[in-house]
Structures are given as C-alpha cells and as structure tokens.
Write an enzyme that holds these catalytic residues in place. Structure first.
Site, PDB file in Angstrom:
ATOM      1  N   SER A 156       0.867  -1.182   0.000  1.00  0.00           N
ATOM      2  CA  SER A 156       0.000   0.000   0.000  1.00  0.00           C
ATOM      3  C   SER A 156       0.897   1.223   0.000  1.00  0.00           C
ATOM      4  O   SER A 156       2.061   1.134   0.413  1.00  0.00           O
ATOM      5  CB  SER A 156      -0.856  -0.025   1.272  1.00  0.00           C
ATOM      6  OG  SER A 156      -1.414   1.247   1.506  1.00  0.00           O
ATOM      7  N   TYR A 169      -2.367  -0.940  10.140  1.00  0.00           N
ATOM      8  CA  TYR A 169      -2.431  -1.234   8.704  1.00  0.00           C
ATOM      9  C   TYR A 169      -1.138  -0.775   8.027  1.00  0.00           C
ATOM     10  O   TYR A 169      -0.499  -1.524   7.287  1.00  0.00           O
ATOM     11  CB  TYR A 169      -3.654  -0.539   8.092  1.00  0.00           C
ATOM     12  CG  TYR A 169      -3.816  -0.779   6.609  1.00  0.00           C
ATOM     13  CD1 TYR A 169      -4.461  -1.921   6.138  1.00  0.00           C
ATOM     14  CD2 TYR A 169      -3.328   0.131   5.670  1.00  0.00           C
ATOM     15  CE1 TYR A 169      -4.607  -2.150   4.773  1.00  0.00           C
ATOM     16  CE2 TYR A 169      -3.474  -0.081   4.306  1.00  0.00           C
ATOM     17  CZ  TYR A 169      -4.113  -1.223   3.870  1.00  0.00           C
ATOM     18  OH  TYR A 169      -4.259  -1.444   2.518  1.00  0.00           O
TER      19      TYR A 169
END
Ligand code: NDP
Length: 253
Positions: A156, A169
């Site tokens: 990401s 995350y």
C-alpha cells in the site's frame, strides 16, 4: 517503482499453472482470481467467507476456466499446523504451486495512535503480515517444485510512507515490504522463485469505501482496471524479477 498498466497478457499466459489467491472472494482478490483463471490458471480460492468463494468458483466455471479449488481459511486464529495441513493438501492435490498472491487484508481502524485498540492491532498484524509469512514458509517446498514460481505480496502507499492515523495497517504493510526484501535476498540463488510487492493504489472496493467514506467511487479505478500488473507479475514475462516494488496504477494527483 514501476507500473505495468499497459501490459497486454496473452490469452494462455497462465496455462498449466497452479495459483493460490488469498482473499479471493471479494474486491481485488476476486478480480485477480477471475483473471488468472481466464488466462488458463488453476486457481485455489482462499478466504474466510465460503459463500463468496463459491460465487467466484461458479463465475470461473461459467467463464470456462480450469476447475478451481476452494480453501476456506480465516487468518485470524489460523495456526502453524493449519498452514502445514494446507501444504499437505495442496501437495496431494497438485504436487506444486506456481503462484501465490497474498491479497487478503484487514484495514483495522483509522484513528489516532493514542486510541488504537491493542487487540485490533494484533488482528491486523495477524491477517496482513504474520499469517501470510507463516503460510509462505509452509508453502515454500511446493513453490520449489515449480519451474517458475511467483510470490506477490500486496502492499500500500502507506507501507512506503507512513501517514497519520493509519496505525497497524500502515505498519503491517511496511513489514510486508521489509519481509519481501529479506525473502528475495535469501531466494536470490533459488532462481525459480521470485517475490515482489505490489501496491494496487486507490481502487473501488469495500476496503477503500471504509477508509474514505466521503469519496465518490466513480472517481476510482475498478479492480479489473488494475489487473495488467497482476497478470504481468504472475506470468512468465516477469521471470527473473525479484525483490522489487510495483504499483498497479500511476499515483493519483
Ligand atoms: P476488500 O476488503 O474488498 O477485500 C479483502 C479480502 O480479504 C476479502 O476477500 C476478505 O474476505 C479477505 N479477508 C479479510 N480478512 C481476512 C481473514 N481474516 N482471513 C481471510 N481472508 C480475509 O479489500 P481490497 O480488495 O480493497 O484489498 C485487497 C488488498 O489490497 C489488501 O491487502 C489491501 O490492503 C490492499 N490495498 C487495497 C487498496 C484499495 O484502494 N482498495 C489500496 C492499497 C492496498 P471477506 O470478503 O470474507 O471479508
């Protein structure tokens, strides 16, 4: 970091390959499973919601792809012995593994670190990094049986540059990037296995909706739009490429 958004895959790119996709029931994983099957792969659909996996199974059959397999697994609570059992089952059924797309992911909460719940932090780390790491260890002997295996870990943009409030995350994706560097270096002389990270970029899925509830989904690329890089990295055109970071779409301006 490079992007292969203009790559055009040949129809039989993945013929005779056995490819496992985690989180194959929804979002990007579903699109990848369908595309891989459409390009000839026998796809093992792994996920936690069996009904969703069954729907993807039916879609693959309707497309005329090779018969897929369903492997139900919830990364939360999955143990080393679950991963060993998985390896034994896949060995018995297929004898090798040519591709592994680590796609399943959990967002957790976007919240100031001072308020981050410790249990949720552990869950996110379990689903996004610890589970995939131990699953990879269990599956390495099967990947070694392939002539040309590709492991893809999903990253990401917050796994490459930290951002406020993204908590576990973001940390799990940094860990993913680090793990891939370590593993690629170890596998340098194991020339039949390559391992890379792939950042899908902003994509129209449930996870994106949860992270950006006010955003107009019509402004985002769909999972299907970003599949060229997923195909390129999984297929033989990327043979020899390892330890690299890829983006599935150009960064949004
Ligand atoms: P979705 O939430 O749409 O899909 C996530 C998938 O992971 C679902 O199939 C889900 O299963 C599965 N999953 C979640 N938790 C578990 C678990 N405990 N065990 C097994 N499977 C699980 O997300 P996306 O498709 O958007 O995300 C796919 C990947 O791409 C993730 O790794 C994400 O971090 C990454 N990513 C996505 C971006 C985006 O903009 N969409 C941007 C950057 C990265 P179920 O359907 O049963 O819940």
């Amino acid at each position: 970091m490079s992007c292969k958004i203009d790559y055009q895959a040949l129809p039989h790119l993945l013929e005779n390959r056995v490819v496992l996709v985690t989180g194959a029931g929804d979002g990007i994983g579903r699109a990848a499973a369908l595309q891989y099957a459409q390009h000839g792969a026998t796809v093992i659909l792994l996920g936690r919601t069996i009904e969703k996996l069954e729907r993807v199974y039916d879609e693959i059959e309707a497309l005329g792809g090779p018969q897929p397999a369903i492997f139900p697994l919830n990364f939360e609570g999955a143990t080393l012995s679950d991963f060993d059992d998985m390896a034994k089952t896949l060995d018995k059924e297929f004898g090798r593994l040519d591709g592994l797309l680590h796609n399943a992911g959990l967002l957790g909460r976007i919240t100031p670190f001072e308020q981050y719940d410790a249990e949720l932090w552990e869950q996110v780390m379990q689903v996004n990094i610890n589970g995939p790491v131990w699953m990879t260890q269990a599956l390495l002997p099967l990947l070694k049986q392939s002539d040309d295996a590709s492991i893809i870990f999903t990253s990401s943009s917050v796994g490459r540059k930290g951002r406020a409030y993204w908590g576990a995350y973001s940390v799990s994706k940094f860990a993913t990037e680090g793990f891939v560097e370590v593993l690629a270096d170890e596998l340098e002389h194991q020339t039949n296995i390559r391992v890379n990270t792939l950042n899908p970029g902003a994509t129209r899925t449930q996870m994106r909706r949860s992270a950006y509830p006010g955003e107009d989904p019509a402004t985002l690329r769909t999972p299907n739009d970003i599949m060229p890089t997923y195909l390129w990295l999984m297929g033989p055109d990327s043979t020899g490429v390892s330890g690299q970071k890829f983006d599935a779409q150009p960064a949004r301006v």
